[in-house]
Scaffold this motif. Structure first.
Motif, short mmCIF file in Angstrom:
data_model
loop_
_atom_site.label_atom_id
_atom_site.label_comp_id
_atom_site.label_asym_id
_atom_site.label_seq_id
_atom_site.Cartn_x
_atom_site.Cartn_y
_atom_site.Cartn_z
N SER A 1 -11.51 21.44 23.15
CA SER A 1 -11.25 22.56 23.65
C SER A 1 -12.56 23.09 24.42
N HIS A 2 -13.56 22.52 24.19
CA HIS A 2 -15.02 23.25 24.65
C HIS A 2 -15.64 22.57 25.86
N ASN A 3 -15.71 23.47 26.78
CA ASN A 3 -16.37 22.89 28.32
C ASN A 3 -17.57 22.20 27.95
N ASP A 4 -18.51 23.05 27.13
CA ASP A 4 -19.98 22.66 27.07
C ASP A 4 -19.95 21.24 26.28
N ASN A 5 -18.95 20.82 25.51
CA ASN A 5 -18.93 19.45 24.76
C ASN A 5 -18.59 18.52 25.70
N GLU B 1 -18.87 27.83 18.30
CA GLU B 1 -19.51 27.38 19.68
C GLU B 1 -18.89 28.31 20.85
N LYS B 2 -18.03 29.00 20.72
CA LYS B 2 -17.32 29.72 22.12
C LYS B 2 -18.20 30.94 22.29
N PHE B 3 -17.90 31.61 23.35
CA PHE B 3 -18.86 32.80 23.91
C PHE B 3 -19.14 34.01 22.72
N PRO C 1 -17.61 34.66 19.67
CA PRO C 1 -18.19 34.37 18.19
C PRO C 1 -19.53 33.94 18.12
N ARG C 2 -20.28 33.22 19.59
CA ARG C 2 -21.52 32.84 19.21
C ARG C 2 -22.46 34.04 19.41
N GLN C 3 -22.23 34.92 20.25
CA GLN C 3 -23.05 36.09 20.58
C GLN C 3 -23.00 36.97 19.41
N LYS D 1 -26.84 35.07 24.06
CA LYS D 1 -27.27 33.91 25.36
C LYS D 1 -26.36 34.21 26.35
N LEU D 2 -26.90 34.38 27.48
CA LEU D 2 -26.05 34.58 28.60
C LEU D 2 -26.41 33.42 29.69
N TYR D 3 -25.33 32.70 30.15
CA TYR D 3 -25.53 31.56 31.00
C TYR D 3 -25.87 32.13 32.31
N ILE E 1 -16.73 35.91 35.62
CA ILE E 1 -15.71 36.57 34.96
C ILE E 1 -14.64 35.86 34.27
N ARG E 2 -14.13 36.50 32.85
CA ARG E 2 -13.03 35.49 32.19
C ARG E 2 -12.17 36.94 31.79
N ASP E 3 -11.07 36.44 31.60
CA ASP E 3 -9.81 37.37 31.65
C ASP E 3 -9.44 37.45 30.05
N ASP F 1 -27.89 27.91 33.28
CA ASP F 1 -26.45 27.83 33.48
C ASP F 1 -25.57 26.74 33.22
N ARG F 2 -24.41 26.92 32.95
CA ARG F 2 -23.44 25.53 32.70
C ARG F 2 -23.41 25.10 34.05
N PRO F 3 -23.72 23.70 34.05
CA PRO F 3 -23.32 22.77 35.26
C PRO F 3 -21.88 22.99 35.74
O1 TDX Z 1 -23.76 30.97 24.95
C1 TDX Z 1 -22.66 31.22 25.90
N1 TDX Z 1 -23.17 32.11 26.73
C2 TDX Z 1 -22.32 32.07 28.03
O2 TDX Z 1 -22.61 32.97 28.98
C3 TDX Z 1 -21.49 30.50 25.91
C4 TDX Z 1 -20.97 29.71 24.68
C5 TDX Z 1 -20.73 30.81 26.82
N2 TDX Z 1 -21.08 31.70 28.00
C6 TDX Z 1 -20.00 31.95 29.07
C7 TDX Z 1 -19.59 30.51 29.88
C8 TDX Z 1 -18.29 31.25 30.25
O3 TDX Z 1 -18.31 31.91 31.60
O4 TDX Z 1 -19.11 32.68 28.59
C9 TDX Z 1 -17.86 32.22 29.30
C10 TDX Z 1 -17.03 31.89 28.28
O5 TDX Z 1 -17.48 30.75 27.80
P1 TDX Z 1 -16.42 29.87 26.72
O6 TDX Z 1 -16.27 30.58 25.73
O7 TDX Z 1 -17.37 28.32 26.47
O8 TDX Z 1 -14.93 29.76 27.34
P2 TDX Z 1 -14.56 29.23 28.79
O9 TDX Z 1 -15.86 27.82 29.17
O10 TDX Z 1 -14.45 30.24 29.69
O11 TDX Z 1 -13.45 28.40 28.33
C11 TDX Z 1 -12.35 29.16 27.27
O12 TDX Z 1 -11.43 29.46 27.87
C12 TDX Z 1 -10.33 28.67 28.30
C13 TDX Z 1 -11.85 28.15 26.15
O13 TDX Z 1 -13.12 27.69 25.56
C14 TDX Z 1 -11.13 26.99 26.58
O14 TDX Z 1 -10.53 26.15 25.51
C15 TDX Z 1 -9.88 27.89 27.22
O15 TDX Z 1 -8.94 26.63 28.01
#
Ligand code: TDX
Ligand code: NAD
Length: 331
Positions: free
Chosen positions: A82-86, A186-188, A190-192, A203-205, A211-213, A270-272
């Motif tokens: 489920s994790h994009n970065d992985n 690992e997710k945004f 709880p990581r913060q 840590k802000l990418y 934007i996330r909903d 930033d995330r690629p």
């Molecule tokens: O340390 C971080 N800093 C940061 O800025 C991390 C881990 C993430 N981010 C950013 C990347 C995304 O824009 O935060 C946003 C959310 O990141 P994630 O928690 O990795 O979620 P996302 O990639 O949006 O995907 C999530 O939502 C859809 C879930 O992990 C997926 O399983 C789901 O399908």
């Protein structure tokens, strides 16, 4: 009702199991989960083992799961990488579990003529521009960006093909970003929170304007339950709570709620291929199935989640250490 939940030891799967456990006391629940790094038996440790049967099994092994599909009335399929970065580091487990694993579930459903609900994500639609007035609807064309979202899109396509070609009884849901207790660090969010608890900066990418909903995982689970009980077979439902926030806004809300300076975060690479914006139009599930979210106030929900991580350090301490070792190799 006998219900089989794949991935029921993960973040959302375990939340859904808990909802069924308390709200549908006559249902018999079986979980199949491989217990990858993301699966955790502590997520369901409070549930009576006589009512929730746990089976450690890999959905990529058809023989291991078919018996349980046969024994149940419905399969609710959460199991996934489920994790994009992985997925950017190593796409292979995503190809295997999300595509081959879903194929195995579909073949079991077809063989034993059972009902399926397939859990998916809004990421299958790709991203929107920051000021696009449109949101994702069930008719939005698929346009995934990452190996994770491409495998989830592929899995959804398989489900649609099995509905049309073989007439299986299945529904699909695509939900937006979840937050809540028991989410892997690992997710945004709880990581913060855990970075701050451990005395480091969030840590802000990139520029953080993405934007996330955000939806509370309790609301995702109640949406899935509404689809199982009232949804129309063959249909796709989108689940979301109209709660678009930029990553920077979320980090600053967390900093504020944890009594820190609003600028006490750092920008990291930033995330690629980083998707810019997701936004869900959930009018179909609201109008057709009468589903309503419980968490309207995001700040309140976030505050509850912060308190959960403060109070449950022994749940996350080990995975935190492993996760940051992994992140430090990437960044
Ligand atoms: O340390 C971080 N800093 C940061 O800025 C991390 C881990 C993430 N981010 C950013 C990347 C995304 O824009 O935060 C946003 C959310 O990141 P994630 O928690 O990795 O979620 P996302 O990639 O949006 O995907 C999530 O939502 C859809 C879930 O992990 C997926 O399983 C789901 O399908
Ligand atoms: P998670 O990573 O926390 O949990 C996944 C679970 O699946 C774990 O318990 C893991 O052990 C299990 N699993 C993985 N591979 C397996 C395999 N081969 N066989 C059996 N079990 C296996 O994920 P999550 O965040 O709870 O997501 C659950 C589902 O919801 C996924 O399908 C995901 O795509 C979808 N989804 C997640 C979000 C989100 O924001 N997290 C949003 C929308 C949809």
């Amino acid at each position: 009702m006998k219900i089989l939940v794949t991935g029921g030891a993960g973040f959302i799967g375990s939340n859904f199991v808990r909802l069924i456990y308390y709200e549908r006391p006559n249902w018999v629940i079986t979980i199949v989960d491989k217990l990858t790094y993301a699966g955790n038996l502590n997520n369901i440790a409070d549930l009576d083992k006589n009512r929730v049967k746990f089976v450690k099994a890999d959905i990529c092994n058809a023989n291991a799961i078919n018996k349980f599909i046969k024994e149940n009335d419905i399969v609710v399929h959460f199991a996934a990488e489920s994790h994009n970065d992985n997925s950017l580091q190593n796409p292979y487990p995503f190809i295997k579990t999300n595509l081959l694993g879903t194929y195995n579930i579909l073949e079991g459903i077809r063989k034993y003529n059972k009902r399926l609900h397939h859990v998916s994500t809004d990421e299958v639609f790709g991203d929107l521009s920051l000021n696009d007035p449109k949101k994702f609807t069930p008719d939005t064309p698929y346009n995934p960006s990452s190996p994770y979202s491409a495998t989830k899109a592929g899995a959804d396509m398989l489900v649609r093909a099995w509905i049309r070609s073989f007439g299986i009884q299945a529904t699909i849901s695509n939900c937006s970003n979840n937050y809540g207790p028991y989410q892997h660090v690992e997710k945004f969010i709880p990581r913060q929170i855990t970075e701050i608890i451990e005395g480091r900066k969030p840590k802000l990418y990139g520029n953080g304007l993405n934007i996330r909903d955000w939806i509370h995982t309790d609301d995702h689970s109640s949406g899935v339950l509404a689809i199982i009980e009232k949804g129309i077979v063959g249909e796709t439902y989108l689940i979301g709570t109209n709660n678009e926030k930029s990553n920077k806004e979320v980090i600053q809300m967390i900093l504020k709620l944890m009594g820190k300076d609003l600028n006490d975060y750092e920008h990291v690479s930033d995330r690629p291929g980083h998707d810019l914006r997701y936004a869900i139009d959930s009018s179909k599930i609201k109008n057709d199935l009468g589903w309503k979210p419980k968490y309207i106030d995001f700040e309140q929900g976030l505050n509850d989640v912060i308190n959960w991580y403060i109070e449950n350090k022994n749940w996350w301490e080990y995975q935190k250490h492993q996760t940051e070792l992994k992140y430090n190799k990437i960044i």
